[in-house]
Design a protein around this motif. Structure first.
Motif, PDB file in Angstrom:
ATOM      1  N   LYS A 391       0.842  -1.206   0.000  1.00  0.00           N
ATOM      2  CA  LYS A 391       0.000   0.000   0.000  1.00  0.00           C
ATOM      3  C   LYS A 391       0.878   1.258   0.000  1.00  0.00           C
ATOM      4  O   LYS A 391       0.581   2.232  -0.691  1.00  0.00           O
ATOM      5  N   THR A 392       1.952   1.225   0.773  1.00  0.00           N
ATOM      6  CA  THR A 392       2.891   2.348   0.804  1.00  0.00           C
ATOM      7  C   THR A 392       3.423   2.595  -0.601  1.00  0.00           C
ATOM      8  O   THR A 392       3.499   3.733  -1.069  1.00  0.00           O
ATOM      9  N   TYR A 393       3.780   1.503  -1.261  1.00  0.00           N
ATOM     10  CA  TYR A 393       4.337   1.573  -2.623  1.00  0.00           C
ATOM     11  C   TYR A 393       3.297   2.081  -3.625  1.00  0.00           C
ATOM     12  O   TYR A 393       3.549   3.019  -4.379  1.00  0.00           O
ATOM     13  N   ILE A 489      13.392   3.082   2.327  1.00  0.00           N
ATOM     14  CA  ILE A 489      13.786   3.432   0.950  1.00  0.00           C
ATOM     15  C   ILE A 489      12.851   2.810  -0.099  1.00  0.00           C
ATOM     16  O   ILE A 489      13.253   2.551  -1.220  1.00  0.00           O
ATOM     17  N   ILE A 490      11.598   2.604   0.280  1.00  0.00           N
ATOM     18  CA  ILE A 490      10.623   2.088  -0.695  1.00  0.00           C
ATOM     19  C   ILE A 490      10.479   3.080  -1.856  1.00  0.00           C
ATOM     20  O   ILE A 490      10.483   2.695  -3.022  1.00  0.00           O
ATOM     21  N   PHE A 491      10.381   4.394  -1.546  1.00  0.00           N
ATOM     22  CA  PHE A 491      10.228   5.392  -2.618  1.00  0.00           C
ATOM     23  C   PHE A 491      11.552   5.609  -3.347  1.00  0.00           C
ATOM     24  O   PHE A 491      11.605   5.641  -4.565  1.00  0.00           O
ATOM     25  N   ILE A 498      11.628  -1.199  -9.689  1.00  0.00           N
ATOM     26  CA  ILE A 498      10.501  -1.908 -10.324  1.00  0.00           C
ATOM     27  C   ILE A 498      10.123  -1.255 -11.649  1.00  0.00           C
ATOM     28  O   ILE A 498      10.009  -1.925 -12.672  1.00  0.00           O
ATOM     29  N   PHE A 499       9.947   0.079 -11.677  1.00  0.00           N
ATOM     30  CA  PHE A 499       9.528   0.677 -12.956  1.00  0.00           C
ATOM     31  C   PHE A 499      10.658   0.647 -13.985  1.00  0.00           C
ATOM     32  O   PHE A 499      10.412   0.498 -15.183  1.00  0.00           O
ATOM     33  N   SER A 500      11.917   0.749 -13.538  1.00  0.00           N
ATOM     34  CA  SER A 500      13.040   0.694 -14.488  1.00  0.00           C
ATOM     35  C   SER A 500      13.155  -0.692 -15.104  1.00  0.00           C
ATOM     36  O   SER A 500      13.355  -0.831 -16.316  1.00  0.00           O
ATOM     37  N   VAL A 513       9.718  -8.541  -2.165  1.00  0.00           N
ATOM     38  CA  VAL A 513      10.421  -7.459  -1.467  1.00  0.00           C
ATOM     39  C   VAL A 513      10.241  -7.728   0.024  1.00  0.00           C
ATOM     40  O   VAL A 513       9.135  -7.596   0.562  1.00  0.00           O
ATOM     41  N   PHE A 514      11.302  -8.156   0.672  1.00  0.00           N
ATOM     42  CA  PHE A 514      11.272  -8.505   2.099  1.00  0.00           C
ATOM     43  C   PHE A 514      11.702  -7.266   2.886  1.00  0.00           C
ATOM     44  O   PHE A 514      12.856  -6.866   2.856  1.00  0.00           O
ATOM     45  N   ILE A 515      10.734  -6.649   3.541  1.00  0.00           N
ATOM     46  CA  ILE A 515      10.975  -5.386   4.247  1.00  0.00           C
ATOM     47  C   ILE A 515      11.276  -5.640   5.722  1.00  0.00           C
ATOM     48  O   ILE A 515      10.544  -6.350   6.397  1.00  0.00           O
TER      49      ILE A 515
END
Length: 875
Positions: A391-393, A489-491, A498-500, A513-515
């Motif tokens: 959700k943060t992402y 550092i999710i943002f 991911i977008f790259s 993605v293991f946070i």
């Protein structure tokens, strides 16, 4: 036969020796193997600016646990290490060193010589970081170590820039960007941290040009008013409809500026009139575009008023603020000043206030790139653990702005764009341009700016495997499997990778993605230099061993949550390591076998421990597969400490020290087998001590780290025997607890009578009751034949009632006197406490936590008094 272990385990000596052996033998190498499934992790590259901190240590430990686990499971495991050039952070460090040591600036050296200095810094600190990581025991393929500015990564950066430019997704434009006057560079939105700061709201009068009155506008930044080019009101605001299209006078500059109507203005905020400074505010910039307002920049790159600021030219922005306010007050144009707290953007590096300014910068168009990056997460191609971070992402990606990628620095990937001095054309090229692609002129100069650090690290999962070339590594190991990183550092990084990846490789870069959270101090505060509460992981590793540090970091960890670091827990983990060492030493001293295999005939206690192990293996494996590493570690800890060391070793001592050679060998075989399996389960968490012990045991293969992960064996499920042994152990625990309460030493043995409906089970348990419950003899009777309670001490478990003659345990008269004395003392204390708690004066006036603590003490005393009365009654 095994090798005898030294009396004491010395991690400081063993860890370096073991690591060197692993490295020399090539244990860490990731090999492509068509018969194996790949498992790939790319390390979040630490900045070249300094040394490992506790957050890095946890990051490293979690990744190493996963890679060792998968390697043992038979995957072709590859862990790619590396270091990030960290543009702003590194340049600031080197500039500071230059200034302090030599009194020079980067401009004194020039770009080329300054960059030579930065490369020297990189070499020095990059090597230091690698040494520190190795001390933590991490099993990366060091031959594949990458740097975000090495040749391969640089090629990937150029390819990406040119690719996006050719698709129209990279453009240069004058936009409002975040600017740090201290670091003297643009920042992306993600590099700005917002803090609530106290300030003021200044209400200023702007006279109408026709002399009919004035408008009152409110601002938090009067120092930018010299750049005002309009005043905006809401088109539906009846108060100002008649003024739209007219002009007012900008105070201090005596310039006429238009009054415009725009939906952006909130009628109920302030006076409903907003001054427009398009060069210094992103919203004003958009309003300015809609109404063709001029754009006048009044602050330079250092936050100093420029020539457009009139008499305030040369003043620092905050100095100018004071002067502007004073002049407005002197002219009678300040309506009022009120306190006002607001969110102020600050630079994530130096924490200076960020200045929104208009500037010509390079941008990436984010809207087209965000679509696929959102789809792969929505459809589960990439999952977040814990999933709440998805959700943060997605929130960020759904509202993302174009990404400002140019930085006014020297250290970094220089933008691959050349400008023609003759025709002005821009040449964007994958290789260094020598002439203008449009007119052929050789009079060209390169864009001096560099790319945002995150532009290159966004390509990390695939650039490190050889992209844009079609390498065998890329074909086999990509997409990678899991990214281990902090939620902070999710943002910055996760979203950009991911977008790259989706754009450049047409695949998401990883499936998971293991946070993890932050490592905080024992009071829950963030570790920082300013608080002086940072703990150096290497000092901890030196003192307690890397294994103890790793195990502490993992057992305190649950995905996505911050953890508090307690140094004393490292001591507890070192004690755990010593417990395993001593248990292993005991086995070695009794070992006569030269092969580790299970016997055909198993005793009750053997079946119990094997059945317990057989249950732990799949549970731990499942926890590891679900990234519940803390839960897995706790289960391994409990099994080793409680089941194996405290119980099974004790249960087998009689056989090991007895005369039955066959029974002795069988006990050794089970002890050795279970220890080997335990070491395998523990190895990813505590790699050094497990390897050291395994090498001393009879084994096959060269290294524990390359051995097979344990698997459950249906033939070793002994549910009935396991349950039977647990019933016997319950009785032993109950007897021991009661003896301890009565202060009876182990040397004083007593006859036990066990009244039970499970007579067959307890018949098998007689030897254990004798040895571990300190019984002189044991009589088993049916439940309805329990002896008379007089003169007996009894304990009850859910399967039996165990009786002990009191006279055989204690001197009855002495014990009676002791219990009476203790009862009298505690009863008096309880009476006193109850009187206090029944007093309204105390209950109503004392602090809540004090009253609660006293009530809790009363409950405990009541229980103790009841216990003592029961004891006395039994006597």
């Amino acid at each position: 036969m095994g090798i005898e272990l030294p009396k004491v385990y010395e991690p400081q000596e063993a860890e370096a020796r073991i690591y060197e052996k692993w490295e020399k033998a090539g244990c860490f190498k990731g090999h492509r193997d068509p018969k194996k499934k790949p498992f790939t992790i790319v390390m979040p590259p630490p900045n070249v600016t300094g040394q490992l901190h506790m957050g890095h240590a946890m990051d490293c430990a979690l990744q190493d646990i996963l890679i060792r686990f998968k390697r043992m499971q038979g995957y072709a495991a590859l862990w790619v290490p590396g270091i990030d050039h960290a543009g702003i952070a590194t340049q600031i460090k080197v500039e500071e060193e230059l200034r302090v040591n030599e009194g020079l600036t980067r401009y004194d050296l020039g770009r080329e010589k300054f960059l030579d200095r930065v490369w020297d810094w990189k070499q020095k600190y990059g090597d230091r970081i690698v040494k520190q990581q190795k001390k933590m025991g991490i099993s990366c393929d060091w031959d594949r170590a990458r740097f975000t500015m090495d040749e391969g990564c640089s090629k990937a950066v150029r390819e990406t820039f040119c690719n996006l430019y050719e698709k129209g997704l990279i453009y240069k434009g004058s936009r409002i960007i975040n600017w740090c006057p201290h670091c003297v560079t643009a920042l992306s939105d993600a590099e700005v941290e917002y803090q609530d700061k106290p300030g003021h709201l200044w209400h200023m009068r702007y006279p109408l040009a026709d002399g009919s009155g004035y408008l009152v506008v409110a601002t938090t930044r009067p120092e930018t008013m010299m750049g005002d080019t309009g005043v905006a009101v809401n088109p539906n605001d009846e108060r100002y409809k008649h003024l739209v299209g007219k002009t007012c006078i900008l105070p201090l500059m005596n310039r006429e500026i238009p009054i415009v109507a725009d939906e952006y203005v909130e009628m109920d905020f302030g006076t409903g009139c907003v001054k427009m400074t398009p060069a210094h505010d992103p919203n004003d910039f958009e309003v300015g575009l809609r109404h063709n307002l001029d754009t006048i920049r009044v602050l330079d790159d250092n936050g100093v008023v420029n020539a457009n600021g009139g008499k305030y030219e040369g003043m620092d922005r905050y100095e100018a603020r004071k002067a502007v306010v004073a002049d407005l007050e002197a002219l009678g144009l300040m309506e009022k000043i009120e306190p006002y707290s607001h969110n102020v953007g600050t630079c994530y590096r130096c924490h200076s206030d960020v200045e929104p300014i208009i500037s010509a910068q390079w941008f990436v168009k984010m809207e087209p790139l965000a679509k696929e990056a959102l789809r792969v997460v929505y459809e589960g191609e990439t999952k977040f653990v814990p999933d709440r971070f998805a959700k943060t992402y997605t929130n960020w990606m759904e509202n993302v702005h174009d990404w400002c990628i140019s930085r006014q620095l020297w250290w970094g990937h220089q933008i691959p764009v050349w400008y023609c001095d003759d025709c002005g054309h821009m040449t964007v090229s994958r290789t260094d341009a020598t002439c203008c692609e449009k007119c052929g002129s050789t009079k060209i100069h390169r864009d001096p700016d560099v790319l945002d650090t995150w532009f290159s690290s966004a390509l990390w999962p695939f650039s490190t495997l050889g992209w844009p070339d079609k390498t065998e590594d890329l074909e086999y190991f990509y997409p990678t499997d899991v990214l281990v990183t902090g939620y902070d550092i999710i943002f910055f990084w996760v979203a950009r990778m991911i977008f790259s990846a989706c754009e450049q490789t047409k695949q998401p870069p990883f499936h998971t993605v293991f946070i993890h959270g932050l490592v905080r101090d024992d009071k829950g505060r963030k570790m920082s230099k300013s608080l002086g509460n940072g703990i150096d992981p290497l000092e901890i590793a030196d003192k307690y061993g890397a294994d103890a540090l790793r195990f502490n970091l993992v057992t305190g960890n649950s995905p996505g949550n911050d953890m508090r670091f307690y140094t004393e827990r490292c001591e507890a983990m070192r004690n755990f390591a010593n417990k395993i060492w001593n248990a292993s030493r005991f086995l070695m001293m009794n070992l006569t076998i030269d092969k580790c295999e299970l016997p055909r005939k198993l005793e009750l206690e053997d079946k119990w421990i094997l059945s317990k192990l057989n249950r732990v293996i799949p549970e731990v494996t499942e926890n590891m597969d679900h990234y519940e590493l803390g839960v897995a570690a706790q289960k391994i800890y409990d099994f080793i400490w409680d089941d194996y060391c405290d119980w099974y070793i004790e249960l087998t001592k009689t056989r090991l020290q007895g005369d039955d050679e066959d029974s002795k060998v069988r006990a050794q075989q089970v002890l050795c087998y279970v220890l080997t399996q335990m070491l395998k389960l523990l190895h990813p968490f505590m790699p050094f001590i497990t390897e050291e012990i395994w090498q001393a045991l009879p084994h096959e293969g060269d290294f524990l780290m390359l051995s097979d992960w344990p698997k459950a064996d249906e033939a070793l499920n002994f549910a009935e025997e396991e349950q039977a042994m647990e019933l016997i152990m319950d009785a032993i625990r109950a007897v021991r607890t009661r003896r301890s309460e009565m202060n009876v030493p182990p040397s004083k043995k007593a006859h036990l009578t066990v009244a039970t409906g499970e007579a067959k089970v307890f018949e098998l348990g007689v030897p254990f009751l004798k040895k571990l419950a300190y019984a002189s003899d044991v009589t088993i009777v049916s439940a309805d034949q329990a002896p008379a309670a007089a003169g007996m001490v009894s304990v009850v478990t859910h399967a039996a009632q165990v009786f002990m003659p009191l006279a055989e345990l204690v001197d009855l008269e002495k014990e009676k006197a002791r219990v009476e004395k203790e009862l009298k003392k505690n009863s008096a204390e309880l009476d006193k406490l109850n009187t206090k708690l029944n007093n309204p004066g105390f209950v109503n006036k004392a602090p809540e936590h004090v009253v609660a603590a006293e009530r809790e003490r009363a409950v405990k005393l009541t229980e103790l008094v009841a216990k003592l009365e029961e004891q006395l009654k039994g006597m």
